[in-house]
Design a protein around this motif. Structure first.
Motif, mmCIF file in Angstrom:
data_model
loop_
_atom_site.group_PDB
_atom_site.id
_atom_site.type_symbol
_atom_site.label_atom_id
_atom_site.label_comp_id
_atom_site.label_asym_id
_atom_site.label_seq_id
_atom_site.Cartn_x
_atom_site.Cartn_y
_atom_site.Cartn_z
ATOM 1 N N LEU A 150 0.828 -1.211 0.000
ATOM 2 C CA LEU A 150 0.000 0.000 0.000
ATOM 3 C C LEU A 150 0.862 1.261 0.000
ATOM 4 O O LEU A 150 0.536 2.232 -0.687
ATOM 5 C CB LEU A 150 -0.928 -0.016 1.212
ATOM 6 C CG LEU A 150 -1.801 1.232 1.433
ATOM 7 C CD1 LEU A 150 -2.748 1.436 0.261
ATOM 8 C CD2 LEU A 150 -2.581 1.092 2.747
ATOM 9 N N HIS A 151 1.964 1.240 0.733
ATOM 10 C CA HIS A 151 2.771 2.462 0.806
ATOM 11 C C HIS A 151 3.443 2.769 -0.530
ATOM 12 O O HIS A 151 3.704 3.939 -0.844
ATOM 13 C CB HIS A 151 3.793 2.372 1.944
ATOM 14 C CG HIS A 151 5.043 1.622 1.622
ATOM 15 N ND1 HIS A 151 5.118 0.253 1.653
ATOM 16 C CD2 HIS A 151 6.280 2.071 1.267
ATOM 17 C CE1 HIS A 151 6.348 -0.119 1.348
ATOM 18 N NE2 HIS A 151 7.077 0.954 1.101
ATOM 19 N N LEU A 152 3.697 1.736 -1.342
ATOM 20 C CA LEU A 152 4.235 1.978 -2.680
ATOM 21 C C LEU A 152 3.179 2.617 -3.576
ATOM 22 O O LEU A 152 3.443 3.598 -4.285
ATOM 23 C CB LEU A 152 4.713 0.680 -3.327
ATOM 24 C CG LEU A 152 6.106 0.176 -2.952
ATOM 25 C CD1 LEU A 152 6.107 -0.432 -1.551
ATOM 26 C CD2 LEU A 152 6.577 -0.863 -3.961
ATOM 27 N N ALA A 153 1.958 2.050 -3.535
ATOM 28 C CA ALA A 153 0.888 2.555 -4.401
ATOM 29 C C ALA A 153 0.566 4.011 -4.060
ATOM 30 O O ALA A 153 0.385 4.847 -4.951
ATOM 31 C CB ALA A 153 -0.349 1.682 -4.264
ATOM 32 N N ILE A 218 -6.722 3.629 1.044
ATOM 33 C CA ILE A 218 -6.200 3.343 2.379
ATOM 34 C C ILE A 218 -7.297 2.765 3.272
ATOM 35 O O ILE A 218 -7.100 1.767 3.980
ATOM 36 C CB ILE A 218 -5.601 4.621 3.004
ATOM 37 C CG1 ILE A 218 -4.332 5.014 2.255
ATOM 38 C CG2 ILE A 218 -5.305 4.401 4.487
ATOM 39 C CD1 ILE A 218 -3.758 6.348 2.702
ATOM 40 N N ALA A 219 -8.475 3.374 3.217
ATOM 41 C CA ALA A 219 -9.584 2.904 4.055
ATOM 42 C C ALA A 219 -9.966 1.472 3.721
ATOM 43 O O ALA A 219 -10.250 0.665 4.625
ATOM 44 C CB ALA A 219 -10.790 3.832 3.875
ATOM 45 N N LEU A 259 2.642 6.303 6.023
ATOM 46 C CA LEU A 259 1.265 6.763 5.812
ATOM 47 C C LEU A 259 0.571 7.191 7.105
ATOM 48 O O LEU A 259 -0.605 7.585 7.060
ATOM 49 C CB LEU A 259 0.439 5.654 5.142
ATOM 50 C CG LEU A 259 0.946 5.149 3.783
ATOM 51 C CD1 LEU A 259 0.080 4.005 3.285
ATOM 52 C CD2 LEU A 259 0.966 6.283 2.767
ATOM 53 N N SER A 260 1.267 7.069 8.221
ATOM 54 C CA SER A 260 0.700 7.457 9.524
ATOM 55 C C SER A 260 -0.571 6.690 9.849
ATOM 56 O O SER A 260 -1.556 7.257 10.349
ATOM 57 C CB SER A 260 0.433 8.975 9.571
ATOM 58 O OG SER A 260 1.632 9.698 9.380
ATOM 59 N N ILE A 261 -0.595 5.403 9.534
ATOM 60 C CA ILE A 261 -1.748 4.577 9.865
ATOM 61 C C ILE A 261 -1.311 3.500 10.853
ATOM 62 O O ILE A 261 -0.146 3.103 10.891
ATOM 63 C CB ILE A 261 -2.407 3.936 8.622
ATOM 64 C CG1 ILE A 261 -1.407 3.050 7.858
ATOM 65 C CG2 ILE A 261 -2.945 5.008 7.714
ATOM 66 C CD1 ILE A 261 -2.029 2.366 6.656
ATOM 67 N N GLU A 262 -2.263 3.011 11.640
ATOM 68 C CA GLU A 262 -1.980 2.041 12.663
ATOM 69 C C GLU A 262 -2.757 0.754 12.391
ATOM 70 O O GLU A 262 -3.752 0.748 11.671
ATOM 71 C CB GLU A 262 -2.367 2.596 14.039
ATOM 72 C CG GLU A 262 -1.587 3.833 14.442
ATOM 73 C CD GLU A 262 -2.022 4.350 15.810
ATOM 74 O OE1 GLU A 262 -2.998 3.798 16.366
ATOM 75 O OE2 GLU A 262 -1.392 5.303 16.303
ATOM 76 N N CYS A 263 -2.300 -0.292 13.022
ATOM 77 C CA CYS A 263 -2.992 -1.577 12.915
ATOM 78 C C CYS A 263 -4.423 -1.417 13.420
ATOM 79 O O CYS A 263 -4.640 -0.899 14.521
ATOM 80 C CB CYS A 263 -2.245 -2.624 13.734
ATOM 81 S SG CYS A 263 -3.040 -4.246 13.752
ATOM 82 N N PRO A 264 -5.427 -1.849 12.643
ATOM 83 C CA PRO A 264 -6.831 -1.588 13.010
ATOM 84 C C PRO A 264 -7.445 -2.646 13.918
ATOM 85 O O PRO A 264 -8.660 -2.623 14.148
ATOM 86 C CB PRO A 264 -7.530 -1.576 11.645
ATOM 87 C CG PRO A 264 -6.746 -2.574 10.850
ATOM 88 C CD PRO A 264 -5.320 -2.438 11.296
ATOM 89 N N TYR A 265 -6.649 -3.556 14.449
ATOM 90 C CA TYR A 265 -7.211 -4.561 15.343
ATOM 91 C C TYR A 265 -6.218 -4.837 16.467
ATOM 92 O O TYR A 265 -5.034 -4.515 16.376
ATOM 93 C CB TYR A 265 -7.573 -5.849 14.589
ATOM 94 C CG TYR A 265 -6.387 -6.747 14.265
ATOM 95 C CD1 TYR A 265 -6.145 -7.908 14.997
ATOM 96 C CD2 TYR A 265 -5.516 -6.438 13.220
ATOM 97 C CE1 TYR A 265 -5.075 -8.738 14.710
ATOM 98 C CE2 TYR A 265 -4.450 -7.275 12.915
ATOM 99 C CZ TYR A 265 -4.224 -8.407 13.657
ATOM 100 O OH TYR A 265 -3.153 -9.226 13.381
#
Length: 268
Positions: A150-153, A218-219, A259-265
């Motif tokens: 995802l970070h590449l895309a 991302i979502a 991307l400043s995102i965290e693990c969602p679980y």
């Protein structure tokens, strides 16, 4: 031509042809799960196997059911012929020699004619499928790998191609859900409704659409991660499989940094 007439026409055309020992229905028509939309799967036993001459006999038989508009002759599997007629009846045949019948079972075949009584020599039913930890390990690692891309895309702003990752993640989730239910007679790709539970269907229909823009992409990746990874952890634990903890850890770290995102679980 309806399915039963198609089956009868093809069977009659080949029943007394030299070198053709048997003809069986397989797939949904053999197991009683066929509907109006099903294709018609055959297994033909020919002394010579899937030769050009036998292929020609099969084509002549199928042509009696309607105009052939698609003909794939042993293109993907050396014993498989796919055909579609003008009314969009789909017929597939696997052409085997008698000594190639070992993987077939009585439960999976419905005899149309069987001059050598081959059907009674087959095992009654396949052995129950066993959970495959090696396969599950690959599925989990592949899911994490695609998630990490995802970070590449996003970095390249490749949103049009980037949504392909969402489709891969969705396919992995669907496969995992089918394995959770251990549904028999899986059939083709358009038989999902009878393979998964209402709860699983609700999860899938609630997933976000793969829209080709940054935030939506991302979502969607995060939503599939939240749906797949906890289920996969439970499945891995049930099979006694070691989780690729370090791989997942560094993947989330990379996504967090880029991307400043965290693990969602909750990974614990």
């Amino acid at each position: 031509m309806d399915h039963q007439r198609t089956i009868a026409t093809i069977s009659t055309a080949l029943e007394h042809t030299g070198g053709i020992q048997a003809m069986f229905l397989s797939g949904s028509h053999a197991t009683g799960l066929a509907d109006t939309y099903s294709d018609i799967d055959f297994v033909m036993v020919a002394e010579a196997g899937a030769t050009d001459a036998v292929s020609a006999l099969w084509r002549d038989a199928v042509a009696q059911t309607g105009e052939i508009v698609l003909w794939w002759d042993r293109t993907t599997v050396p014993v498989l012929i796919n055909a579609i007629t003008a009314d969009w009846t789909r017929t597939d045949v696997i052409i085997l020699k008698p000594d190639q019948m070992g993987h077939q079972t009585q439960a999976g075949l419905k005899p149309l004619f069987d001059h050598k009584e081959l059907h009674r020599t087959l095992a009654k039913a396949p052995s129950p499928a066993q959970p495959n930890a090696k396969k599950l390990r690959y599925q989990i690692e592949e899911f994490i790998r695609i998630l990490g891309l995802l970070h590449l895309a996003v970095g390249r702003a490749e949103y049009i191609n980037g949504v392909l990752g969402v489709f891969h993640l969705r396919a992995a989730l669907v496969e995992l859900m089918i394995e959770e239910t251990s549904a028999p007679n899986r059939g083709g790709i358009l038989h999902l409704n009878r393979l998964i539970t209402d709860e699983q269907k609700a999860v899938l229909t609630g997933m976000p659409a793969p829209v080709p823009d940054r935030d939506s992409m991302i979502a969607a990746h995060l939503a599939y991660a939240a749906a797949f990874l906890p289920r996969a952890r439970m499945r891995a634990q049930a099979l006694g499989m070691e989780w690729p903890e370090r791989f997942e850890e560094v993947t989330w770290a990379r996504l967090g940094k880029t991307l400043s995102i965290e693990c969602p679980y909750d990974r614990d």
